[in-house]
Design a protein around this motif. Structure first.
Motif, PDB file in Angstrom:
ATOM      1  N   LYS A   1       0.828  -1.208   0.000  1.00  0.00           N
ATOM      2  CA  LYS A   1       0.000   0.000   0.000  1.00  0.00           C
ATOM      3  C   LYS A   1       0.864   1.260   0.000  1.00  0.00           C
ATOM      4  O   LYS A   1       0.548   2.242  -0.680  1.00  0.00           O
ATOM      5  N   ILE A   2       1.966   1.234   0.744  1.00  0.00           N
ATOM      6  CA  ILE A   2       2.881   2.383   0.788  1.00  0.00           C
ATOM      7  C   ILE A   2       3.506   2.600  -0.594  1.00  0.00           C
ATOM      8  O   ILE A   2       3.557   3.723  -1.097  1.00  0.00           O
ATOM      9  N   ILE A   3       3.960   1.509  -1.211  1.00  0.00           N
ATOM     10  CA  ILE A   3       4.575   1.607  -2.540  1.00  0.00           C
ATOM     11  C   ILE A   3       3.565   2.106  -3.561  1.00  0.00           C
ATOM     12  O   ILE A   3       3.872   2.965  -4.397  1.00  0.00           O
ATOM     13  N   LEU A   4       2.345   1.580  -3.492  1.00  0.00           N
ATOM     14  CA  LEU A   4       1.316   2.036  -4.427  1.00  0.00           C
ATOM     15  C   LEU A   4       0.984   3.510  -4.226  1.00  0.00           C
ATOM     16  O   LEU A   4       0.753   4.237  -5.194  1.00  0.00           O
ATOM     17  N   GLN A   5       0.946   3.970  -2.987  1.00  0.00           N
ATOM     18  CA  GLN A   5       0.679   5.386  -2.746  1.00  0.00           C
ATOM     19  C   GLN A   5       1.814   6.241  -3.305  1.00  0.00           C
ATOM     20  O   GLN A   5       1.561   7.272  -3.924  1.00  0.00           O
TER      21      GLN A   5
ATOM     22  N   ASN B   1      -0.136   7.411   6.676  1.00  0.00           N
ATOM     23  CA  ASN B   1      -1.468   7.077   6.176  1.00  0.00           C
ATOM     24  C   ASN B   1      -1.773   5.592   6.253  1.00  0.00           C
ATOM     25  O   ASN B   1      -2.917   5.203   6.488  1.00  0.00           O
ATOM     26  N   ASN B   2      -0.777   4.742   6.051  1.00  0.00           N
ATOM     27  CA  ASN B   2      -1.021   3.306   5.937  1.00  0.00           C
ATOM     28  C   ASN B   2      -0.591   2.495   7.152  1.00  0.00           C
ATOM     29  O   ASN B   2      -1.061   1.370   7.331  1.00  0.00           O
TER      30      ASN B   2
ATOM     31  N   MET C   1       1.509  15.665  13.598  1.00  0.00           N
ATOM     32  CA  MET C   1       0.942  15.215  14.848  1.00  0.00           C
ATOM     33  C   MET C   1      -0.116  14.146  14.583  1.00  0.00           C
ATOM     34  O   MET C   1      -0.922  14.276  13.685  1.00  0.00           O
ATOM     35  N   SER C   2      -0.081  13.088  15.360  1.00  0.00           N
ATOM     36  CA  SER C   2      -1.061  12.028  15.151  1.00  0.00           C
ATOM     37  C   SER C   2      -2.433  12.488  15.632  1.00  0.00           C
ATOM     38  O   SER C   2      -2.542  13.367  16.490  1.00  0.00           O
TER      39      SER C   2
END
Length: 183
Positions: A30-34, A86-87, A109-110
């Motif tokens: 998902k990180i790579i796709l984003q 995000n992921n 900030m979370s």
């Protein structure tokens, strides 16, 4: 940003990210796709296919991705951190470089930290402040010399003193007595 650069942070976090078990195959994909679809200037299609190849073990692919991003530049590292946030929020909040930052940027900030900062007093505090403000507005409106307050409104003020503490009771009752004497 006054702290370390994103490349330095990524260098510091590389070992932690490679050993983090919460970064599963699905999350890394998902990180790579984003990075490929949302920010195509960070990863081209060919690079994304290389980092998503199932023939290579996950930790090797992740290590190669981190090295590639460090060589690419600041913006690419920053976009990686954004994709990680995000992921994989849990992995992002526990990064070693985040604990070493002396100041936190509001952008980084979370949501949990924002909730704590915005609601550090709680709902009871808000209700208490609102009640005091509404009561003072009510008191000021009905005891204004220009506005004739009806008789029942003064009775409400008199009975409302019953629920307050001793100091406030004395102030409210003496105020009502003064207004009754002046009329």
């Amino acid at each position: 940003m006054s702290g370390p650069s994103y490349s330095d942070r990524l260098l510091q976090d590389t070992e932690y990210l490679k050993n983090n078990r919460s970064l599963t195959e699905h999350v890394v994909d998902k990180i790579i796709l984003q990075l490929n679809r949302v920010y195509p200037q960070v990863l081209s299609n060919k690079e994304a296919e290389r980092f998503r190849s199932l023939k290579t073990p996950l930790r090797t692919r992740l290590s190669d991705l981190l090295i590639h991003l460090q060589k690419s530049g600041q913006r690419e590292c920053q976009e990686f951190y954004r994709a990680l946030r995000n992921n994989a929020q849990k992995a992002y909040t526990t990064l070693p470089s985040r604990s070493n930052l002396s100041t936190t940027d509001l952008v980084e900030m979370s949501p949990d930290q924002e909730k704590i900062i915005l609601n550090d007093r709680g709902p009871i505090f808000f209700l208490a402040c609102f009640s005091v403000a509404a009561g003072l507005a009510f008191l000021m409106y009905y005891n204004n010399a220009e506005v004739k307050s009806p008789g029942p409104a003064k009775k409400v003020f008199g009975f409302s003193a019953i629920g307050f503490g001793r100091c406030i009771k004395n102030i409210l009752i003496s105020y009502l007595e003064e207004t009754a004497m002046s009329q």
